[in-house]
Design an enzyme around this catalytic site. Structure first.
Site, PDB file in Angstrom:
ATOM      1  CD  GLU A  46      -2.854  -0.489   2.641  1.00 26.15           C
ATOM      2  OE1 GLU A  46      -2.776   0.642   3.180  1.00 26.15           O
ATOM      3  OE2 GLU A  46      -3.532  -1.409   3.116  1.00 26.15           O
ATOM      4  CD  GLU A 106     -11.899   1.255   0.776  1.00 29.16           C
ATOM      5  OE1 GLU A 106     -12.355   0.222   1.308  1.00 29.16           O
ATOM      6  OE2 GLU A 106     -10.689   1.561   0.791  1.00 29.16           O
ATOM      7  CE  LYS A 121     -10.328   2.542   5.147  1.00 28.22           C
ATOM      8  NZ  LYS A 121      -8.923   2.462   4.667  1.00 28.22           N
ATOM      9  CD  GLU A 136      -7.653   6.135   6.965  1.00 23.96           C
ATOM     10  OE1 GLU A 136      -7.962   5.008   6.553  1.00 23.96           O
ATOM     11  OE2 GLU A 136      -6.470   6.537   7.055  1.00 23.96           O
TER      12      GLU A 136
END
Length: 372
Positions: free
Chosen positions: A271, A325, A328, A334
């Protein structure tokens, strides 16, 4: 010049054809550029649409955090390499029962392989820095059982098994030559690394220059993190010059491996990324910064220049993430790491599309150099 001597234009034509063939292969895909597909969202496109999106790009790899059968099936015969994951919650069962590991492989690998190009299984995510000592002690036994299950299915040499670490497994990373693992984790790490050497599996790590910038938000640090022009930083241990934080973090991991005698183990970046937005009190998130980091990272990987300690090759790198997303938890950043929006449009262009324009620009640049 006699009749058998090739003319200058003919020589140029041969060079042009060779360059065209090379460029088309370049534009087709880069096997070292991957993307993470997180699914903590309620508005994701259908798996087939995601597969078609990926096939329209030069992304060569995708990492799943689980083993979603719909996504795995949608990527069949695409040529895209797939990383699947066993969750932290699966580890106790996988560690204690070899049959459970066999069942996991039977359910999540055998129905899809080889049409779906599964190449790596990650057992757990950032387990060693989770603070869960029970889980830490069960990690390597779980990995061994999954490996044994693959061996029994005659897939041991084709699909690797690893686990993903945060950069917090290092207690020292600056300068990169001083990189060292947390002494409290070294017993487990040595056992894990011994397994990985025996089975030729990679150490997978999550370096995030974004978080480094958040703890040191000087303008020169931002340029260093974004691969932008800067004066660089000289490693006081070996005199090597670093011009970006990504290389410095990856080389710190390499130094930590070397300190334990495992410098031959491949490093994979599981990542890395940069958010395009965040909360008002967060330092660094913006579309411009995200585009600069991810775009310059991709160009850096494509250059094959490598890092100061590992020159001449690009580590396999999975950019976080394919989509934003929206479910999250945590700060706003995030939920804003996506390269693409869930309507399949780009969040910002970092040059991943399979584009004839890219090919033309590449050819024009190199043709100009040939005729000069």
């Amino acid at each position: 010049m006699d009749a058998t001597t090739p003319s200058r234009p003919s020589s140029f034509l041969c060079l042009y054809v060779l360059l065209l063939a090379t460029t088309l292969r370049f534009a087709d895909s880069q096997s070292f550029i991957g993307v993470n597909y997180g699914q903590v969202s309620d508005n994701l496109p259908p798996p087939d649409a995601t597969a078609n999106l990926l096939k329209s790009t030069t992304i060569g790899k995708i990492r799943l955090y689980g083993a979603d059968p719909a996504i795995i099936k949608a990527l069949a015969n695409s040529g895209i390499s797939i990383v699947i994951g066993a969750a932290n919650g699966d580890i106790p069962n996988l560690a204690s029962d070899p049959n459970a590991a066999a069942q996991w492989v039977n359910a999540n690998v055998l129905p899809y392989y080889p049409a779906s190009k599964i190449t790596l299984i990650t057992v757990g995510n950032e387990v060693l820095t989770s603070g869960d000592q029970s889980l830490t002690s069960q990690l390597v036994p779980a990995i061994r059982n999954v490996q044994n299950a693959l061996n029994s299915a005659s897939l041991g040499g084709k699909i690797k098994v690893s686990t993903v670490h945060s950069m917090a497994v290092l207690t020292q990373s600056d300068p990169p030559s001083s990189g060292s693992f947390n002494p409290d984790l070294q017993d487990t790490l040595k056992e894990l690394l011994s397994f990985q050497r025996d089975n030729k599996s990679p150490l997978t790590i999550n370096p995030y220059p974004f978080f480094a910038y958040q703890s040191d938000s000087r303008p020169e640090t931002l340029a260093f993190c974004l691969f932008q022009p800067n004066s660089g930083r000289v490693d006081s241990g070996n005199g090597k010059l670093y011009t970006n934080m990504f290389d410095a973090q990856v080389d710190a991991v390499h130094s930590a491996l070397s300190a334990l005698g495992y410098q031959d183990i491949e490093i994979v970046v599981a990542e890395t990324g940069w958010p395009s937005s965040g909360d008002s009190n967060e330092v660094g998130p913006s579309v411009d910064n995200a585009k600069a980091y991810n775009g310059n990272l991709i160009n850096h990987l494509r250059s094959l220049v490598g890092t100061p300690l590992m020159p001449g090759k690009s580590v396999d790198t999975y950019i976080f993430a394919l989509y934003d997303e929206d479910l999250k938890p945590g700060p706003g950043s995030e939920r804003a790491f996506g390269l693409y929006k869930t309507d399949l449009s780009v969040s910002y262009d970092v040059g991943l599309a399979r584009s004839s324009q890219q090919v033309r620009e590449f050819l024009y640049l190199h043709w100009s150099k040939i005729v000069e």
